[in-house]
Design a protein around this motif. Structure first.
Motif, PDB file in Angstrom:
ATOM      1  N   ILE A  16      10.440  -6.477  13.345  1.00 11.17           N
ATOM      2  CA  ILE A  16      11.271  -5.856  12.156  1.00 11.17           C
ATOM      3  C   ILE A  16      10.212  -5.323  11.315  1.00 11.17           C
ATOM      4  O   ILE A  16      10.644  -4.364  10.734  1.00 11.17           O
ATOM      5  N   TYR A  17       9.191  -6.151  11.009  1.00  8.89           N
ATOM      6  CA  TYR A  17       8.095  -5.556  10.147  1.00  8.89           C
ATOM      7  C   TYR A  17       7.570  -4.249  10.400  1.00  8.89           C
ATOM      8  O   TYR A  17       7.486  -3.407   9.572  1.00  8.89           O
ATOM      9  N   VAL A  18       7.158  -4.149  11.687  1.00 10.72           N
ATOM     10  CA  VAL A  18       6.803  -2.825  12.335  1.00 10.72           C
ATOM     11  C   VAL A  18       7.707  -1.668  12.181  1.00 10.72           C
ATOM     12  O   VAL A  18       7.365  -0.651  11.636  1.00 10.72           O
ATOM     13  N   GLY A  19       9.026  -1.977  12.448  1.00 13.18           N
ATOM     14  CA  GLY A  19       9.931  -0.948  12.140  1.00 13.18           C
ATOM     15  C   GLY A  19      10.239  -0.338  11.049  1.00 13.18           C
ATOM     16  O   GLY A  19      10.459   0.598  10.673  1.00 13.18           O
ATOM     17  N   SER A  20      10.332  -1.544  10.137  1.00 10.47           N
ATOM     18  CA  SER A  20      10.640  -1.176   8.629  1.00 10.47           C
ATOM     19  C   SER A  20       9.473  -0.188   7.964  1.00 10.47           C
ATOM     20  O   SER A  20       9.809   0.575   7.161  1.00 10.47           O
ATOM     21  N   THR A  21       8.251  -0.620   8.402  1.00  8.90           N
ATOM     22  CA  THR A  21       7.300   0.383   7.818  1.00  8.90           C
ATOM     23  C   THR A  21       7.262   1.780   8.261  1.00  8.90           C
ATOM     24  O   THR A  21       6.967   2.449   7.443  1.00  8.90           O
ATOM     25  N   TYR A  22       7.726   1.730   9.682  1.00  4.37           N
ATOM     26  CA  TYR A  22       7.885   3.390  10.018  1.00  4.37           C
ATOM     27  C   TYR A  22       9.038   3.705   9.422  1.00  4.37           C
ATOM     28  O   TYR A  22       9.351   5.059   8.764  1.00  4.37           O
ATOM     29  N   GLY A  23      10.312   3.082   9.194  1.00  8.67           N
ATOM     30  CA  GLY A  23      11.465   3.610   8.923  1.00  8.67           C
ATOM     31  C   GLY A  23      11.742   4.244   7.464  1.00  8.67           C
ATOM     32  O   GLY A  23      12.407   5.056   7.217  1.00  8.67           O
ATOM     33  N   GLY A  24      11.008   3.538   6.670  1.00  9.26           N
ATOM     34  CA  GLY A  24      10.594   4.250   5.146  1.00  9.26           C
ATOM     35  C   GLY A  24      10.245   5.503   5.243  1.00  9.26           C
ATOM     36  O   GLY A  24      10.501   6.241   4.243  1.00  9.26           O
ATOM     37  N   SER A  25       9.621   6.209   6.088  1.00  2.00           N
ATOM     38  CA  SER A  25       9.105   7.481   6.259  1.00  2.00           C
ATOM     39  C   SER A  25      10.149   8.520   6.421  1.00  2.00           C
ATOM     40  O   SER A  25      10.334   9.587   6.143  1.00  2.00           O
ATOM     41  N   ILE A  26      11.328   7.896   7.163  1.00  2.00           N
ATOM     42  CA  ILE A  26      12.562   9.036   7.180  1.00  2.00           C
ATOM     43  C   ILE A  26      12.934   9.479   6.142  1.00  2.00           C
ATOM     44  O   ILE A  26      13.165  10.569   5.967  1.00  2.00           O
ATOM     45  N   THR A  27      13.683   8.871   5.371  1.00  2.00           N
ATOM     46  CA  THR A  27      13.936   9.179   4.160  1.00  2.00           C
ATOM     47  C   THR A  27      13.297   9.662   3.092  1.00  2.00           C
ATOM     48  O   THR A  27      13.422  10.641   2.229  1.00  2.00           O
ATOM     49  N   ALA A  28      11.788   9.439   3.209  1.00  2.00           N
ATOM     50  CA  ALA A  28      11.034   9.785   2.339  1.00  2.00           C
ATOM     51  C   ALA A  28      10.698  11.227   2.623  1.00  2.00           C
ATOM     52  O   ALA A  28      10.469  12.217   1.775  1.00  2.00           O
ATOM     53  N   ILE A  29      10.707  11.476   4.143  1.00  2.00           N
ATOM     54  CA  ILE A  29      10.278  13.020   4.331  1.00  2.00           C
ATOM     55  C   ILE A  29      11.653  13.976   4.213  1.00  2.00           C
ATOM     56  O   ILE A  29      11.624  14.883   3.649  1.00  2.00           O
ATOM     57  N   LEU A  30      12.961  13.388   4.532  1.00  2.00           N
ATOM     58  CA  LEU A  30      14.164  14.089   4.632  1.00  2.00           C
ATOM     59  C   LEU A  30      14.617  14.384   3.032  1.00  2.00           C
ATOM     60  O   LEU A  30      15.125  15.585   2.884  1.00  2.00           O
ATOM     61  N   PHE A  31      14.494  13.152   2.373  1.00  2.00           N
ATOM     62  CA  PHE A  31      15.284  13.264   0.904  1.00  2.00           C
ATOM     63  C   PHE A  31      14.471  13.003  -0.148  1.00  2.00           C
ATOM     64  O   PHE A  31      14.631  12.836  -1.190  1.00  2.00           O
ATOM     65  N   ASN A  32      12.869  13.188   0.035  1.00  2.00           N
ATOM     66  CA  ASN A  32      12.016  12.799  -0.894  1.00  2.00           C
ATOM     67  C   ASN A  32      12.442  11.131  -1.546  1.00  2.00           C
ATOM     68  O   ASN A  32      12.297  10.948  -2.781  1.00  2.00           O
ATOM     69  N   THR A  33      12.919  10.378  -0.808  1.00  2.00           N
ATOM     70  CA  THR A  33      13.350   8.980  -1.026  1.00  2.00           C
ATOM     71  C   THR A  33      12.850   8.002  -0.420  1.00  2.00           C
ATOM     72  O   THR A  33      13.136   7.609   0.760  1.00  2.00           O
ATOM     73  N   PRO A  34      11.767   7.400  -0.778  1.00  2.00           N
ATOM     74  CA  PRO A  34      10.852   6.319   0.104  1.00  2.00           C
ATOM     75  C   PRO A  34      11.671   5.172   0.349  1.00  2.00           C
ATOM     76  O   PRO A  34      12.321   4.589  -0.645  1.00  2.00           O
ATOM     77  N   GLY A  35      11.967   4.676   1.457  1.00  2.00           N
ATOM     78  CA  GLY A  35      12.838   3.686   1.975  1.00  2.00           C
ATOM     79  C   GLY A  35      12.140   2.401   1.715  1.00  2.00           C
ATOM     80  O   GLY A  35      12.806   1.474   1.463  1.00  2.00           O
ATOM     81  N   THR A  36      10.707   2.303   1.686  1.00  2.00           N
ATOM     82  CA  THR A  36       9.984   1.207   1.328  1.00  2.00           C
ATOM     83  C   THR A  36       8.601   1.587   0.582  1.00  2.00           C
ATOM     84  O   THR A  36       8.343   2.697   0.541  1.00  2.00           O
ATOM     85  N   PRO A  37       8.262   0.885  -0.270  1.00  2.00           N
ATOM     86  CA  PRO A  37       7.009   1.017  -1.178  1.00  2.00           C
ATOM     87  C   PRO A  37       5.893   1.756  -0.301  1.00  2.00           C
ATOM     88  O   PRO A  37       5.090   2.274  -0.747  1.00  2.00           O
ATOM     89  N   GLU A  38       5.611   1.190   1.062  1.00  2.00           N
ATOM     90  CA  GLU A  38       4.777   1.707   1.670  1.00  2.00           C
ATOM     91  C   GLU A  38       4.606   3.163   1.997  1.00  2.00           C
ATOM     92  O   GLU A  38       3.857   3.718   2.393  1.00  2.00           O
ATOM     93  N   SER A  39       6.120   3.830   1.941  1.00  2.00           N
ATOM     94  CA  SER A  39       6.224   5.354   2.268  1.00  2.00           C
ATOM     95  C   SER A  39       6.195   6.231   0.904  1.00  2.00           C
ATOM     96  O   SER A  39       6.417   7.397   1.256  1.00  2.00           O
TER      97      SER A  39
END
Length: 500
Positions: free
Chosen positions: A66-89
């Motif tokens: 879950i840790y690995v997946g969430s770290t990547y998942g934050g990049s999806i909305t960061a790229i599509l909507f300029n909305t970082p899903g997680t602080p890492e993104s």
């Protein structure tokens, strides 16, 4: 390294139930990570009750994937909507979103997937072969080194998110000031709380991040007038027709050295207790920009600017597991939750874990390795779902972002104050974009402020207020020199260009 133990650890992960939980954990992590305000820590907390009924290896495998997946998942909305899903993104938005606006969504998401997988795999290989030695190195890092590392991170604020260096520095200083609100970490006295109990714990940077990036972007799009809305619709039409097949894996290898350098930085920073992927992504982005031959493209859709933070924050996720498991010291807020899960399972993380439970240790590493490899597959599936959102009118997308922002801000600690903070910084973020102040620098200041202040003051207390003691450590001196060069050299180069 005992090859037999490695083999046993790998076989334990291939058990049907454990392998299923690895896949489930990755999928859950990707989707929760893409939701603003949820983040890896909360995603793991939500899954924690389900581990009570599992054996040790399946339980920990679920949490770390879950840790690995969430770290990547934050990049999806960061790229599509300029909305970082997680602080890492957060750093992913700097060039990921501009690439999306150009209609190169497929390329941006493809690079993000590849970089995330590369960084994760790199960190796992480091864990497998060097974890005991790296843990000992991390123990030798003291307050002065942590301060120098935070200062290096702040050194990049003169270049990210704003064409105006002075405004970027001002934004960073405001962020540092915001980070001082709450109880003083050294003297335990209130600072800037105005006798408010709610402010005694400080202001979480997650609602600030959500407001400044997500709401700020929505306000910017809405107030941009018909012309900008038409531009957005054209970009939206272009992005809605993208195909992941348009991205070829060989394109990633054009930036292999950026990915390798950023993965090394991310792993090293992740190993240091109390840091994490947010700091790693900012530092890697800054170094990638400083060493690039195409610095002028950063912030405008640079592929290097996307590869660097995505490689780094996923490598940091793996690196953070080293002090957590080997030393019993959380490498990040998320690994602190994983540490608690280990204790709940009757284990005591620390140096004895390597000798007492080596198979468990290697099982965790292999679970993260498999998850990183599967990121290519699961990441594409997640993208397909979010791709559907791009086909909607922006009025619906904006409503969707606002609702997620409200829920994400409230979910941080179920406090309505965070919602107000998010709304306030939504307006502030819009005004900062309007007047060319750096939102990224503001967030960077809030993230690095506590580390910089605590390490600086603690070092002075231990050395009787002797400022020259910072120069007694060769590591500190080297990091500070690099930070100063990062600030001074670009200014000198710009002066020479202007003269020519």
């Amino acid at each position: 390294m005992d090859i037999g133990l490695l083999k046993d650890g790998f076989i334990s992960i291939l058990e049907p139930l454990t392998l299923l939980l690895v896949i489930m954990g990755l999928v859950i992590g990707v989707f929760l990570g893409a939701l603003p305000g949820i983040g890896s820590s909360m995603a793991i907390v939500l899954a924690l009750p389900f581990t009570y009924f599992l054996d040790i290896v399946p339980a920990i495998a679920l949490l770390v994937t879950i840790y690995v997946g969430s770290t990547y998942g934050g990049s999806i909305t960061a790229i599509l909507f300029n909305t970082p899903g997680t602080p890492e993104s957060v750093a992913t938005t700097f060039d990921g979103y501009p690439l999306a606006q150009k209609g190169e969504v497929g390329k941006a998401l493809g690079l993000a997937i590849s970089s995330s997988a590369f960084g994760g795999i790199f960190a796992v290989l480091v864990m497998l072969f060097l974890s005991p030695w790296l843990s000992q190195v991390a123990l030798k890092m003291h307050s002065s080194e942590y301060f120098a590392l935070a200062f290096l991170g702040m050194a990049v604020i003169s270049s990210i998110g704003s064409a105006n260096t002075i405004k970027a520095i001002i934004s960073g200083l405001i962020g540092i000031f915001i980070s001082t609100i709450g109880v003083d970490p050294i003297t335990a006295t209130d600072r800037f709380t105005f006798n408010s109990i709610e402010l005694m714990n400080g202001i979480s940077y997650i609602p600030i991040m959500i407001g400044a990036f997500a709401l700020g972007e929505v306000f910017s799009q809405i107030s941009g007038g018909q012309k900008e809305n038409d531009d957005y619709d054209e970009g939206n039409e272009a992005t809605s027709k993208f195909k992941l097949g348009a991205f070829k894996i060989k394109e990633f290898f054009l930036y292999k050295w950026v990915a390798l350098k950023s993965s090394i930085i991310g792993t090293v920073i992740g190993i240091l207790p109390g840091t994490g992927g947010s700091i790693a992504s900012f530092v890697s982005y800054g170094i990638a920009m400083r060493t690039s031959k195409n610095q002028e493209k950063f912030g405008k859709g640079s592929e290097e600017g996307l590869v660097a933070p995505e490689s780094s924050n996923n490598a940091a996720a793996g690196g953070a597991m080293i002090p957590t498991l080997i030393l019993g010291i959380p490498g990040s807020p998320t690994t602190a939750v994983i540490l608690a899960a280990l204790v709940l399972q009757g284990l005591q993380p620390g140096p004895q874990l390597l000798s007492d439970q080596p198979i468990l240790l290697y099982s965790v590493f292999f679970a993260m390795l498999i998850a990183s490899i599967l990121t290519f597959i699961v990441g594409r599936l997640g993208i397909r779902v979010f791709e559907l959102l791009l086909k909607l009118p922006y009025s619906i997308i904006a409503t969707f972002i606002i609702i997620l922002s409200l829920l994400g801000a409230f979910a941080v600690d179920n406090n309505i104050l965070n919602v107000w903070i998010m709304l306030i910084f939504g307006v502030i973020g819009y005004l900062m974009k309007l007047y060319d102040f750096s939102v990224a620098s503001l967030i960077l200041g809030i993230v690095l402020g506590p580390l910089m202040e605590e390490s600086f003051r603690r070092h002075l207390l231990l050395n009787n207020g002797n400022y020259m003691s910072f120069f007694h450590s060769p590591i500190t001196v080297i990091i500070l020199i690099i930070a100063l060069m990062a600030i001074v050299l670009p200014q000198l180069l710009n002066k020479n260009k202007n003269k020519n």
